[in-house]
Write a protein that holds these residues in place. Structure first.
Motif, PDB file in Angstrom:
ATOM      1  N   ILE A 106       1.002  -1.138   0.178  1.00  9.31           N
ATOM      2  CA  ILE A 106      -0.114  -0.070  -0.026  1.00  9.31           C
ATOM      3  C   ILE A 106       0.787   1.239   0.140  1.00  9.31           C
ATOM      4  O   ILE A 106       0.712   2.122  -0.865  1.00  9.31           O
ATOM      5  CB  ILE A 106      -0.722  -0.092   1.127  1.00  9.31           C
TER       6      ILE A 106
ATOM      7  N   LEU B 240       0.582  10.379   2.573  1.00 15.47           N
ATOM      8  CA  LEU B 240      -0.609  10.993   3.539  1.00 15.47           C
ATOM      9  C   LEU B 240      -0.155  11.642   4.449  1.00 15.47           C
ATOM     10  O   LEU B 240       0.746  11.724   5.269  1.00 15.47           O
ATOM     11  CB  LEU B 240      -1.033   9.238   4.239  1.00 15.47           C
TER      12      LEU B 240
ATOM     13  N   LEU C 146      -7.800   7.445   4.576  1.00 12.71           N
ATOM     14  CA  LEU C 146      -6.774   6.235   4.681  1.00 12.71           C
ATOM     15  C   LEU C 146      -5.717   6.902   5.631  1.00 12.71           C
ATOM     16  O   LEU C 146      -5.278   5.914   6.352  1.00 12.71           O
ATOM     17  CB  LEU C 146      -5.836   6.248   3.096  1.00 12.71           C
TER      18      LEU C 146
ATOM     19  N   LYS D  89      -4.852   4.682   8.895  1.00 18.13           N
ATOM     20  CA  LYS D  89      -3.456   4.003   9.053  1.00 18.13           C
ATOM     21  C   LYS D  89      -3.218   4.307  10.639  1.00 18.13           C
ATOM     22  O   LYS D  89      -2.673   3.471  11.425  1.00 18.13           O
ATOM     23  CB  LYS D  89      -2.469   5.132   8.387  1.00 18.13           C
TER      24      LYS D  89
ATOM     25  N   LEU E 188      -0.563  -0.072   7.915  1.00 17.04           N
ATOM     26  CA  LEU E 188      -1.490  -0.236   6.791  1.00 17.04           C
ATOM     27  C   LEU E 188      -1.662  -1.790   6.334  1.00 17.04           C
ATOM     28  O   LEU E 188      -2.489  -2.104   5.825  1.00 17.04           O
ATOM     29  CB  LEU E 188      -1.345   0.605   5.690  1.00 17.04           C
TER      30      LEU E 188
ATOM     31  N   LEU F 170      -4.703  -3.231   7.303  1.00 17.84           N
ATOM     32  CA  LEU F 170      -6.293  -2.750   6.359  1.00 17.84           C
ATOM     33  C   LEU F 170      -6.534  -3.830   5.297  1.00 17.84           C
ATOM     34  O   LEU F 170      -5.764  -4.300   4.637  1.00 17.84           O
ATOM     35  CB  LEU F 170      -5.720  -1.661   5.650  1.00 17.84           C
TER      36      LEU F 170
ATOM     37  N   VAL G 111     -11.826  -1.898   2.019  1.00 17.83           N
ATOM     38  CA  VAL G 111     -13.040  -0.764   2.361  1.00 17.83           C
ATOM     39  C   VAL G 111     -14.275  -1.309   2.270  1.00 17.83           C
ATOM     40  O   VAL G 111     -14.545  -2.206   1.278  1.00 17.83           O
ATOM     41  CB  VAL G 111     -12.695   0.532   1.262  1.00 17.83           C
TER      42      VAL G 111
ATOM     43  N   LEU H  24      -9.124   4.835  -4.229  1.00 14.32           N
ATOM     44  CA  LEU H  24      -9.125   3.747  -3.288  1.00 14.32           C
ATOM     45  C   LEU H  24      -8.844   2.446  -3.980  1.00 14.32           C
ATOM     46  O   LEU H  24      -8.202   1.496  -3.819  1.00 14.32           O
ATOM     47  CB  LEU H  24     -10.549   3.617  -2.391  1.00 14.32           C
TER      48      LEU H  24
ATOM     49  N   LEU I 185      -5.617   0.165  -3.511  1.00 11.83           N
ATOM     50  CA  LEU I 185      -5.956  -1.133  -2.818  1.00 11.83           C
ATOM     51  C   LEU I 185      -6.350  -2.049  -3.507  1.00 11.83           C
ATOM     52  O   LEU I 185      -6.539  -3.149  -3.284  1.00 11.83           O
ATOM     53  CB  LEU I 185      -7.126  -0.995  -1.779  1.00 11.83           C
TER      54      LEU I 185
ATOM     55  N   GLY J  41     -10.147  -2.261  -2.399  1.00  9.10           N
ATOM     56  CA  GLY J  41     -10.712  -0.884  -2.305  1.00  9.10           C
ATOM     57  C   GLY J  41     -12.031  -0.888  -2.814  1.00  9.10           C
ATOM     58  O   GLY J  41     -12.590   0.248  -2.843  1.00  9.10           O
TER      59      GLY J  41
ATOM     60  N   PHE K 251     -14.006   0.775   7.178  1.00  4.98           N
ATOM     61  CA  PHE K 251     -12.890  -0.270   6.996  1.00  4.98           C
ATOM     62  C   PHE K 251     -13.155  -1.641   7.767  1.00  4.98           C
ATOM     63  O   PHE K 251     -13.195  -1.557   8.797  1.00  4.98           O
ATOM     64  CB  PHE K 251     -11.477   0.577   7.206  1.00  4.98           C
TER      65      PHE K 251
END
Length: 154
Positions: A5, A16, A75, A79, A86, A89, A92, A119, A123, A127, A151
């Motif tokens: 990611i 990010l 995101l 995180k 991540l 994760l 989504v 997304l 992802l 995503g 998520f």
């Protein structure tokens, strides 16, 4: 997966931001079991809030770009909820998108696609998500878009 990611974000030139602090009496996210519920993230970038009203002073493309900024904020919160990792994760699950728009504007889904497309780009299949994209007569601080997310984490 975190490396994947983070690597994908780097490939896209995305860093990010630090997860934004809440602007009122709420928490930025809640972890319940293996789900993370992220509070609405408003359209903002390093220069500040991205304001506008779709159907009035903002075009669909600019609205979609604002929605992408919301997804970046989502995101960042995910995180933070994962303790900075991540790789936790998994996917989504759902987005709820709110578009500051005039009463006759009907392209809210095209605006929120800016978040959805981003997304999936980052992802992959993880995503893909369920989604709502609705109009709002006004949003906090006059922002163009606000999006909240759910998520799934490991």
């Amino acid at each position: 997966m975190s490396n994947a990611i983070e690597s994908r974000l780097a490939e896209l030139g995305i860093t990010l931001p630090v997860a934004a602090a809440p602007a009122a009496n709420y928490v930025p996210f809640v972890v319940s079991g293996n789900m993370v519920f992220v509070s609405g993230q408003v359209s903002q970038d390093a220069n500040g809030l991205v304001k506008g009203k779709l159907g009035d002073d903002m075009e669909i493309e600019a609205g979609a770009a604002a929605a992408k900024l919301c997804a970046i904020g989502l995101l960042a919160q995910a995180k933070a909820a994962c303790g900075g990792d991540l790789s936790k994760l998994k996917r989504v699950v759902k987005l709820n998108g709110f578009v500051n728009s005039t009463g006759d504007f009907t392209d809210q889904p095209k605006v929120v696609n800016g978040a959805s497309d981003f997304l999936v780009e980052v992802l992959g299949d993880a995503g893909r998500h369920a989604r709502s994209a609705v109009s709002a007569a006004a949003l906090p601080f006059g922002v163009a878009v606000e999006i909240e997310a759910i998520f799934e984490i490991a």
